[in-house]
Design a protein around this motif. Structure first.
Motif, PDB file in Angstrom:
ATOM      1  N   ASP A 179      55.756  40.182 -18.846  1.00 29.67           N
ATOM      2  CA  ASP A 179      56.196  38.879 -18.899  1.00 29.67           C
ATOM      3  C   ASP A 179      57.809  38.513 -18.892  1.00 29.67           C
ATOM      4  OD1 ASP A 179      53.544  37.800 -18.914  1.00 29.67           O
ATOM      5  OD2 ASP A 179      53.369  37.721 -20.637  1.00 29.67           O
ATOM      6  N   ASP A 180      58.535  39.260 -19.642  1.00 28.40           N
ATOM      7  CA  ASP A 180      60.057  39.953 -20.223  1.00 28.40           C
ATOM      8  C   ASP A 180      60.792  40.203 -19.531  1.00 28.40           C
ATOM      9  OD1 ASP A 180      59.333  41.814 -21.161  1.00 28.40           O
ATOM     10  OD2 ASP A 180      60.020  42.454 -22.827  1.00 28.40           O
ATOM     11  N   ASP A 181      60.095  40.485 -17.624  1.00 24.54           N
ATOM     12  CA  ASP A 181      60.463  41.410 -16.722  1.00 24.54           C
ATOM     13  C   ASP A 181      60.541  42.924 -17.181  1.00 24.54           C
ATOM     14  OD1 ASP A 181      60.289  40.032 -14.695  1.00 24.54           O
ATOM     15  OD2 ASP A 181      62.118  38.982 -14.540  1.00 24.54           O
ATOM     16  N   SER A 182      59.911  42.927 -18.882  1.00 27.17           N
ATOM     17  CA  SER A 182      60.323  44.456 -18.202  1.00 27.17           C
ATOM     18  C   SER A 182      59.702  45.086 -18.278  1.00 27.17           C
ATOM     19  CB  SER A 182      60.715  44.636 -20.034  1.00 27.17           C
ATOM     20  OG  SER A 182      59.682  44.427 -21.641  1.00 27.17           O
ATOM     21  N   TYR A 218      67.361  37.402 -29.573  1.00 23.32           N
ATOM     22  CA  TYR A 218      66.917  38.335 -29.241  1.00 23.32           C
ATOM     23  C   TYR A 218      66.928  39.101 -30.508  1.00 23.32           C
ATOM     24  CZ  TYR A 218      64.758  43.033 -28.386  1.00 23.32           C
ATOM     25  OH  TYR A 218      63.828  44.236 -27.907  1.00 23.32           O
TER      26      TYR A 218
END
Ligand code: PPS
Ligand code: MG
Ligand code: MG
Ligand code: MG
Length: 381
Positions: free
Chosen positions: A44-47, A312
């Motif tokens: 979801d966080d593109d990682s 973060y």
């Protein structure tokens, strides 16, 4: 039990498990790089996340539960089983099931037991889901990053497998497997331009050219490194383990600092300003994963600085194993205010003051804290 033997059994188990997990990762990384596959997914966080992340988590979870039977094993780890449980993820799940069973079938080579029969899909999903502990101030909690630096892993570059144990909120042991980080720095092909830090030959034949596993037990004053166990090699404890120590360099002009490769993970312009204000002259060593902690612990570099964007929250599995190894090797790790990291408050390093500073010694550490203090107001973090 004598204090010096405390956690000996857990450390022995953790080291064997990390060797096995590294071998799993190497196989998956080789396949990933040799086939144009769609085996890298975005969270979801593109990682990124891969078959290796889930397979290591499932294998470590199964092995810890098997060997610590009778204990209610609590594991705080990065991955969950949501994506794998979706109806359109059948192929992915099948690949994870195969990878885990292939890995566990090799367990006797590491002095561990294999399952009586291959694990089924539901057992593997359950092993991944079980790692949903949130840690805390009481009791024992294992902390696992199955693949740290997944971006490095998919690029064929540096990554790490990190396993630590916390008891009553304090780190008591850490194991860091670094499959692409050779025992000797000179064997690393370090290319500043391409940000590649790889062993010189793609399939090294000498054990000193292969990766390493580092480990330490809190309070022992010792940190150890072993060559990675490979293929048909027999696991002989303690398998050529040698002590490692931080670098004696305390002159900033001779010191090397490491930081994350990606600007998104740490503010490179802020750290460049810090570096120049404290007289660091060398180019930063940008390396994926907790290999940065390994580099400090064994004296390949003197400083690791990470300043994530504000908002973060750092997770405990990204640091736990590395912190105890550096500290036992003679180094110092704190936040930017000079306080120790707090592993007792759940999944996140709550209360972290701005960034993380790991150092080979107090003299350099004090200089960096001073430089942060002096430059903070003028920074745009
Ligand atoms: N936005 C942001 N800021 C800071 N840190 C983040 C961020 N997003 C992710 N992460 C965490 O960083 C872990 C990878 O750190 P690295 O030092 O390897 O980064 S880099 O690839 O070298 O840039 C990475 O660990 P893995 O997911 O295990 O690879 C993340 O937990
Ligand atoms: Mg990580
Ligand atoms: Mg990870
Ligand atoms: Mg990740």
């Amino acid at each position: 039990m004598e204090e010096k033997d405390k956690y000996g059994k857990e450390l022995d188990l953790a080291v064997r498990i990390v060797h096995m997990a590294c071998s799993l990762c190497q196989k998956v990384q080789r396949r990933l790089l040799s086939t144009a596959s769609d085996q890298v997914l975005a969270k979801d966080d593109d990682s990124p996340v891969t078959i290796a992340d889930w397979s290591v988590q499932a294998s470590v979870s199964w092995l810890l539960s098997e060997f610590l039977e009778g204990q209610n094993v609590s594991i705080v780890a990065e991955e969950d089983a949501q994506t794998l449980s979706k109806s359109d993820a059948a192929n992915l799940l099948a690949a994870v099931v195969d990878t885990v069973n292939e890995c566990l079938a090799d367990a006797p080579r590491y002095g561990l037991r294999s399952p009586k029969k291959a694990l089924g899909t539901s057992q593997i999903l359950e092993a991944i889901r079980r790692c949903n502990s949130t840690g805390g101030t009481r009791g024992r909690h294992w902390v696992l990053d199955p693949v740290d630096g997944t971006l490095g892993f998919v690029r064929g570059d540096q990554y790490a497998v990190a396993l630590a144990l916390i008891e009553d909120g304090k780190l008591v042991l850490g194991v860091l497997g670094c499959p692409n980080y050779p025992m000797k720095k000179e064997l690393l092909n370090y290319n500043h331009q391409r940000h590649q830090t790889l062993p010189r030959s793609p399939r090294p034949s000498n054990i000193w050219e292969k990766g390493c596993v580092m480990y330490a037990r809190r309070g022992s004053g010792q940190a150890w490194m072993q060559p990675l166990i490979h293929g048909d090699m027999k696991f002989e404890w303690p398998n050529s383990a040698r002590l490692v120590q931080v670098s004696p360099v305390d002159d900033p002009s001779l010191a090397t600092f490491c930081e994350p490769v990606e600007k998104a993970n740490s503010n490179h312009s802020f750290t460049a300003g810090l570096a120049s204000s404290m007289g660091l002259r060398k180019k930063p060593m940008r390396v994926h994963s907790m290999v940065k902690y390994a580099a400090i612990a064994r004296g390949d570099a003197e400083i690791f600085i990470k300043f994530a964007r504000s908002g973060y929250k750092e997770k405990i599995w990204d640091h736990a194993a590395g912190v105890v190894i550096i500290e036992e090797a003679g180094g110092v790790v704190t936040d930017a205010g000079g306080r120790p990291l707090d592993f007792s408050r759940g999944v996140y390093l709550e209360g972290l003051d701005r960034g993380i500073i790991a150092c080979s010694g107090l003299a350099l550490h004090e200089k960096i804290i001073g430089a942060v203090y002096a430059s903070w107001d003028s920074s745009n973090l």
